[in-house]
Design a protein around this motif. Structure first.
Motif, mmCIF file in Angstrom:
data_model
loop_
_atom_site.group_PDB
_atom_site.id
_atom_site.type_symbol
_atom_site.label_atom_id
_atom_site.label_comp_id
_atom_site.label_asym_id
_atom_site.label_seq_id
_atom_site.Cartn_x
_atom_site.Cartn_y
_atom_site.Cartn_z
ATOM 1 N N ILE A 184 -9.018 23.567 -12.163
ATOM 2 C CA ILE A 184 -7.864 22.741 -11.826
ATOM 3 C C ILE A 184 -7.798 22.538 -10.314
ATOM 4 O O ILE A 184 -7.924 23.474 -9.537
ATOM 5 N N HIS A 185 -7.602 21.283 -9.921
ATOM 6 C CA HIS A 185 -7.704 20.914 -8.510
ATOM 7 C C HIS A 185 -6.629 19.876 -8.187
ATOM 8 O O HIS A 185 -6.164 19.137 -9.066
ATOM 9 N N TYR A 186 -6.235 19.810 -6.917
ATOM 10 C CA TYR A 186 -5.273 18.788 -6.490
ATOM 11 C C TYR A 186 -5.759 17.381 -6.828
ATOM 12 O O TYR A 186 -4.957 16.485 -7.123
ATOM 13 N N LEU A 187 -7.070 17.163 -6.788
ATOM 14 C CA LEU A 187 -7.622 15.855 -7.138
ATOM 15 C C LEU A 187 -7.192 15.420 -8.539
ATOM 16 O O LEU A 187 -6.954 14.236 -8.788
ATOM 17 N N ASP A 188 -7.108 16.377 -9.455
ATOM 18 C CA ASP A 188 -6.743 16.050 -10.835
ATOM 19 C C ASP A 188 -5.360 15.416 -10.905
ATOM 20 O O ASP A 188 -5.146 14.442 -11.638
ATOM 21 N N PHE A 189 -4.418 15.959 -10.158
ATOM 22 C CA PHE A 189 -3.047 15.453 -10.194
ATOM 23 C C PHE A 189 -2.950 14.066 -9.551
ATOM 24 O O PHE A 189 -2.236 13.187 -10.054
ATOM 25 N N ILE A 190 -3.670 13.862 -8.444
ATOM 26 C CA ILE A 190 -3.670 12.543 -7.800
ATOM 27 C C ILE A 190 -4.328 11.510 -8.703
ATOM 28 O O ILE A 190 -3.828 10.385 -8.855
ATOM 29 N N ARG A 191 -5.423 11.878 -9.322
ATOM 30 C CA ARG A 191 -6.103 10.943 -10.220
ATOM 31 C C ARG A 191 -5.271 10.650 -11.462
ATOM 32 O O ARG A 191 -5.312 9.524 -11.984
ATOM 33 N N ALA A 192 -4.511 11.617 -11.927
ATOM 34 C CA ALA A 192 -3.615 11.354 -13.055
ATOM 35 C C ALA A 192 -2.590 10.283 -12.664
ATOM 36 O O ALA A 192 -2.269 9.393 -13.462
ATOM 37 N N GLY A 193 -2.093 10.356 -11.419
ATOM 38 C CA GLY A 193 -1.182 9.318 -10.933
ATOM 39 C C GLY A 193 -1.861 7.967 -10.847
ATOM 40 O O GLY A 193 -1.266 6.931 -11.164
ATOM 41 N N ALA A 194 -3.131 7.966 -10.438
ATOM 42 C CA ALA A 194 -3.892 6.719 -10.355
ATOM 43 C C ALA A 194 -4.124 6.131 -11.748
ATOM 44 O O ALA A 194 -4.075 4.912 -11.931
ATOM 45 N N ILE A 195 -4.360 6.984 -12.726
ATOM 46 C CA ILE A 195 -4.527 6.517 -14.110
ATOM 47 C C ILE A 195 -3.222 5.896 -14.602
ATOM 48 O O ILE A 195 -3.208 4.813 -15.202
ATOM 49 N N TYR A 196 -2.134 6.581 -14.349
ATOM 50 C CA TYR A 196 -0.823 6.111 -14.800
ATOM 51 C C TYR A 196 -0.537 4.710 -14.274
ATOM 52 O O TYR A 196 0.037 3.872 -14.975
ATOM 53 N N HIS A 197 -0.957 4.452 -13.039
ATOM 54 C CA HIS A 197 -0.701 3.146 -12.424
ATOM 55 C C HIS A 197 -1.924 2.225 -12.481
ATOM 56 O O HIS A 197 -2.010 1.254 -11.725
ATOM 57 N N ASN A 198 -2.852 2.554 -13.352
ATOM 58 C CA ASN A 198 -3.986 1.684 -13.673
ATOM 59 C C ASN A 198 -4.858 1.353 -12.468
ATOM 60 O O ASN A 198 -5.412 0.251 -12.369
ATOM 61 N N SER A 203 0.828 -1.201 0.000
ATOM 62 C CA SER A 203 0.000 0.000 0.000
ATOM 63 C C SER A 203 0.864 1.254 0.000
ATOM 64 O O SER A 203 0.574 2.229 -0.704
ATOM 65 N N TRP A 204 1.931 1.230 0.811
ATOM 66 C CA TRP A 204 2.834 2.382 0.844
ATOM 67 C C TRP A 204 3.533 2.562 -0.505
ATOM 68 O O TRP A 204 3.630 3.683 -1.029
ATOM 69 N N GLU A 205 3.992 1.468 -1.087
ATOM 70 C CA GLU A 205 4.681 1.559 -2.378
ATOM 71 C C GLU A 205 3.736 2.059 -3.470
ATOM 72 O O GLU A 205 4.128 2.876 -4.320
ATOM 73 N N LYS A 206 2.488 1.608 -3.436
ATOM 74 C CA LYS A 206 1.502 2.080 -4.410
ATOM 75 C C LYS A 206 1.214 3.564 -4.210
ATOM 76 O O LYS A 206 1.086 4.331 -5.164
ATOM 77 N N THR A 207 1.120 3.960 -2.941
ATOM 78 C CA THR A 207 0.905 5.374 -2.635
ATOM 79 C C THR A 207 2.049 6.221 -3.171
ATOM 80 O O THR A 207 1.836 7.269 -3.789
ATOM 81 N N VAL A 208 3.281 5.765 -2.965
ATOM 82 C CA VAL A 208 4.448 6.501 -3.452
ATOM 83 C C VAL A 208 4.460 6.537 -4.977
ATOM 84 O O VAL A 208 4.808 7.565 -5.584
ATOM 85 N N ASP A 209 4.079 5.436 -5.612
ATOM 86 C CA ASP A 209 4.014 5.417 -7.083
ATOM 87 C C ASP A 209 3.067 6.500 -7.601
ATOM 88 O O ASP A 209 3.404 7.257 -8.517
ATOM 89 N N ILE A 210 1.880 6.560 -7.016
ATOM 90 C CA ILE A 210 0.890 7.557 -7.440
ATOM 91 C C ILE A 210 1.380 8.961 -7.104
ATOM 92 O O ILE A 210 1.268 9.891 -7.924
ATOM 93 N N ALA A 211 1.940 9.123 -5.908
ATOM 94 C CA ALA A 211 2.440 10.441 -5.498
ATOM 95 C C ALA A 211 3.560 10.918 -6.411
ATOM 96 O O ALA A 211 3.620 12.109 -6.752
ATOM 97 N N SER A 212 4.421 10.018 -6.837
ATOM 98 C CA SER A 212 5.543 10.405 -7.694
ATOM 99 C C SER A 212 5.057 10.980 -9.013
ATOM 100 O O SER A 212 5.603 11.973 -9.519
ATOM 101 N N VAL A 213 4.030 10.374 -9.569
ATOM 102 C CA VAL A 213 3.451 10.896 -10.806
ATOM 103 C C VAL A 213 2.758 12.229 -10.546
ATOM 104 O O VAL A 213 2.925 13.199 -11.303
ATOM 105 N N SER A 214 1.980 12.288 -9.475
ATOM 106 C CA SER A 214 1.243 13.510 -9.142
ATOM 107 C C SER A 214 2.193 14.690 -8.936
ATOM 108 O O SER A 214 1.978 15.785 -9.475
ATOM 109 N N ILE A 215 3.237 14.463 -8.154
ATOM 110 C CA ILE A 215 4.206 15.509 -7.844
ATOM 111 C C ILE A 215 4.956 15.939 -9.099
ATOM 112 O O ILE A 215 5.169 17.133 -9.350
#
Length: 280
Positions: free
Chosen positions: A222-236, A117-129
């Protein structure tokens, strides 16, 4: 399944009765946040607090030397790192760097799930950031800021922790990935809101934890949600291809993405790798 239903029922009842055991914010993060709210705090005192935690000290030095801050001269000490990051940003970034400390368990199955869960969170955060960093380079006057997004992306799925903690108490019954995932999908957003409120986080951060997975909530601006969701899309994380495409097209229209394939470019992938290395 009966076990899945039982876990869901237990969690729901505990939420309704405000009896769910919530994770505590790491002590060093609490001290940093408390000090940052003191109008008289100085960089030296903040450095002393952070230096008490070796892992956080190393993490903040990594941040200070990272692509995020775009500096070529390397810092080598906590005081230099705090000076470069600045007191305004240190509250959120130090909290974000300390969060890994809460993803621990003595149960092997639950510990494995927490680690993933932590690694997945970091994966999404890395894309978002990384995506926000690229966006800010061309939109310097936006009200959005990178330190809020950094913390927000790392706590977006914090609601998994009480679920896994509850499963840890009944390992023979609940410590099974099959229905842990079902409980997480159904309840983690609501529980994430409870955790962030208990930690005294802003309404803005609570909204991210509660709403990132609820695609009925679609901000027009434009919202912070957009960036987090973009990370979620990237990691399917969002499996539906039509949903992925619709969201990506909306991000192009908003100016978050230059084009729909931007996140597939080698330059962007390299940036994500650099950001990820700060947390893993």
């Amino acid at each position: 399944m009966a076990a899945e239903s039982a876990l869901y029922t237990i969690l729901t009842e505990k939420i309704n009765q405000e009896a769910l055991v919530l994770p505590t914010l790491p002590e060093v993060a609490f001290k940093v946040r408390q000090a940052a709210d003191d109008p008289d705090v100085n960089l030296h005192y903040m450095s002393d607090i952070i230096a008490q935690d070796p892992a956080l000290s190393l993490g903040l030095i990594k941040v200070a030397n990272s692509v995020l801050l775009g500096r070529t001269v390397k810092v080598e000490s906590v005081s230099q790192a705090v000076t470069r990051i600045g007191l305004r940003q240190i509250k959120g970034i130090a909290t974000a760097m300390a969060l890994e400390q809460v993803f621990v368990s003595k149960n092997d199955v639950v510990a494995s799930y927490m680690k993933k869960s932590w690694e997945k969170t970091v994966d999404i955060a890395s894309v978002s950031i990384s995506l926000m960093g690229a966006y800010l380079e061309k939109n310097k006057h936006t009200a959005l800021n990178l330190d809020t997004l950094t913390l927000g992306s790392l706590i977006h799925n914090i609601g998994v922790l009480p679920i896994l903690t509850e499963a840890e108490q009944y390992p023979d019954t609940f410590a099974n990935p099959t229905f842990l995932q079902q409980a997480i999908t159904k309840l983690s957003g609501k529980i994430g809101g409870e955790v962030t409120r208990a930690w005294g986080f802003s309404d803005e951060l609570t909204e991210l934890a509660e709403s990132w997975g609820d695609l009925t909530i679609l901000p027009t601006e434009i919202h912070y949600l957009d960036f987090i969701r973009a990370g979620a899309i990237y990691h399917n994380i969002f499996k539906n291809k039509a949903t992925q495409e619709a969201l990506l097209n909306s991000y192009v229209k908003k100016g978050i993405l230059p084009d729909i394939d931007f996140m597939d470019t080698e330059g962007f992938k390299a940036r994500c790798s650099d950001v990820r290395s700060m947390f893993i």
